[in-house]
Design a protein around this motif. Structure first.
Motif, PDB file in Angstrom:
ATOM      1  N   ARG A  80       0.837  -1.211   0.000  1.00 47.92           N
ATOM      2  CA  ARG A  80       0.000   0.000   0.000  1.00 47.92           C
ATOM      3  C   ARG A  80       0.865   1.253   0.000  1.00 47.92           C
ATOM      4  O   ARG A  80       0.590   2.229  -0.691  1.00 47.92           O
ATOM      5  N   VAL A 139      -5.592   2.433   6.385  1.00 44.32           N
ATOM      6  CA  VAL A 139      -6.210   1.455   5.485  1.00 44.32           C
ATOM      7  C   VAL A 139      -7.656   1.210   5.910  1.00 44.32           C
ATOM      8  O   VAL A 139      -8.551   1.072   5.086  1.00 44.32           O
ATOM      9  N   ASP A 142      -9.584   4.325   4.847  1.00 37.24           N
ATOM     10  CA  ASP A 142      -9.258   4.781   3.502  1.00 37.24           C
ATOM     11  C   ASP A 142      -9.132   6.307   3.482  1.00 37.24           C
ATOM     12  O   ASP A 142      -9.694   6.969   2.613  1.00 37.24           O
ATOM     13  N   GLU A 187      -1.998   0.069   9.110  1.00 40.69           N
ATOM     14  CA  GLU A 187      -2.933  -1.027   8.834  1.00 40.69           C
ATOM     15  C   GLU A 187      -2.997  -1.911  10.072  1.00 40.69           C
ATOM     16  O   GLU A 187      -1.966  -2.222  10.678  1.00 40.69           O
TER      17      GLU A 187
END
Ligand code: GLA
Length: 457
Positions: A80, A139, A142, A187
């Motif tokens: 990511r 994450v 978002d 995350e």
């Protein structure tokens, strides 16, 4: 049965070995061939409901190596980061959530608690960038947020995840540990709102990142206290010290007996493969939680003051009995929980050392009753899961079961014979679903180690 006095040959190692060796097929929703995970440490999810990882079907069991769970998170946050910022992260850090085996609502009363870190982590992948900003990407939501590393300010939305990061950065700056500007992906596999300390995991991961970035190390007690202060001052949650201590200091295959007054830590071995820690998420969080938590703290402080003490840690049951007239009824019940729970926690640590599982089970059961009746922090859903576990009881493989964490929802923790794990988990999940129409999540975890730097520049 892994009970004291029994011939070790009867311990269910055979069942365990079969889990360890065979790997478990995991059905994917996308119709691909099932994945096969090699497994050493059993770590299973059944019907993970609202927090199922995408791509997996509802009823399933997933076995994997302890490190695999962390590796997967590290890999996905690295990817990511690369997607978002076009390069590899320079630093990777991880901090676990925790589950408390016994010693509930005791940390802020200066007593003993017995948590373990769980194999669910907050991972931060980060890389430096010019300027004085921390650009943080979550994450889970978002969402990208900018915080000044020179003067981190609170997010306007109370309870926003970035407040945990900002609070820790502020605490580090106050200790002259100021990182340069950076970009980061955050995350986490710690379920949010389940009472498994997802916020402590973010805080401790942030402090660990600052250590990695600055090359300094913060003494573990100080690090935990810095993170606790972030939660008080930036998130407005008046928590005790258990969660952050667990996320910083726990050891693999050990429970952590923490004396919350002296802050002395004793690591109690907890590696019997015949006993599995099962955590079931009710997926309810009653609104009362925050207000009632501070009310409990106030009631305990008031009870201690009226007894002429600094904290309930110093009270005895005799004193409580003889000076009953000084306290109101509610304060008496709160104090009774605290005193009983402190001795139960010390007794449970001793019983675990002696592998006296029936005694551990009794103590966990008594802890739940006290939290339900005297401390009044349980709720219908938690009581239901505990009652269902008790119905199964030792003959069916349940050693003990209780609510865990702050209460008013969240999770129960049970000790279950590994050999009967599948039956127990499936029965509890089914009965809970039938009664409530809510899909619970079941997770098992070995005691994990505390925060670590996975990659340091
Ligand atoms: C929450 C708090 C902890 C502790 C528990 C109850 O998790 O964050 O400090 O007080 O509740 O044991």
């Amino acid at each position: 049965m892994p009970f004291r006095g029994q011939d070790a040959r009867h311990l269910p190692h055979r069942a365990l070995r079969s889990i360890l060796c065979r790997g478990v097929e995991v059905k994917r929703n996308d119709g691909n061939r099932p994945d096969r995970y090699p497994s050493r440490a059993p770590c299973m999810w059944y019907n993970a409901g609202a927090i199922a990882r995408p791509g997996f079907s509802s009823i399933r069991s997933e076995c994997s190596m302890t490190t695999t769970l962390l590796d997967q998170l590290v890999a996905s946050s690295t990817n990511r980061f690369q997607e978002l910022y076009g390069r590899k992260p320079r630093w990777l850090v991880a901090a676990p959530g925790r589950v408390n085996i016994i010693g509930e609502h005791i940390d802020y009363n200066d007593g003993f608690v017995l948590p373990m870190a769980i194999e669910r982590y907050c991972v931060i992948a980060a890389g430096e960038t010019p300027g004085n900003d921390a650009t943080l990407f979550s994450v889970a939501t978002d969402e990208e947020i900018n915080i000044s590393v020179a003067a981190p300010s609170r997010h306007a939305t109370p309870g926003h995840w970035s407040n945990y990061v900002a609070g820790v950065l502020a605490g580090c700056i106050a200790r002259k540990l100021r990182p340069a500007g950076f970009q980061a992906v955050i995350e986490s596999s710690v379920p949010v709102g389940g009472g498994l300390s997802s916020s402590a995991a973010i805080e401790v991961a942030t402090a660990t990142l600052v250590e990695a970035m600055t090359g300094a190390s913060i003494e573990p007690v100080e690090k935990a206290l810095l993170c606790q202060r972030a939660e008080h001052e930036y998130a407005g949650v008046p928590c005790g010290i258990m969660d952050q201590f667990a996320s910083v200091m726990c050891r693999a295959d050990h429970l952590m007996l923490l004396d919350c007054r002296s802050r002395h830590v004793e690591h109690i071995p907890f590696g019997d493969p015949g006993v599995t820690v099962v955590i079931i998420n009710t997926h309810v969080k009653h609104e009362l939680a925050n207000g009632e938590y501070s009310r409990r703290r106030d009631q305990c402080q008031s009870a201690a003051r009226k007894l002429g003490l600094n904290s309930l840690r110093d009270a005895t049951l005799d004193q409580l009995e003889s000076q009953r007239n000084k306290l109101d009824l509610v304060e008496t019940r709160r104090a009774r929980h605290v005193l009983g729970e402190i001795s139960r926690t010390v007794a449970a640590a001793a019983a675990i050392k002696a592998s006296d599982w029936p005694r551990v089970g009794e103590l966990m059961d008594a802890s739940h009753d006290s939290l339900r009746d005297d401390y009044e922090v349980s709720c219908r859903e938690l009581d239901l899961l505990v009652d269902l576990a008790r119905e199964i009881g030792p003959p069916g493989g349940v050693i003990g079961s209780r609510m865990t964490g702050g209460g008013f929802g969240g999770c129960t923790v049970s000790l279950v014979e590994t050999e009967k794990l599948d039956e127990v988990a499936q029965r509890l999940a089914k009965c809970y679903r039938d009664e409530t129409d809510i899909e619970p999540s079941v997770l098992t975890s070995r005691p994990a180690r505390g925060a670590r730097v996975v990659r340091a520049g």
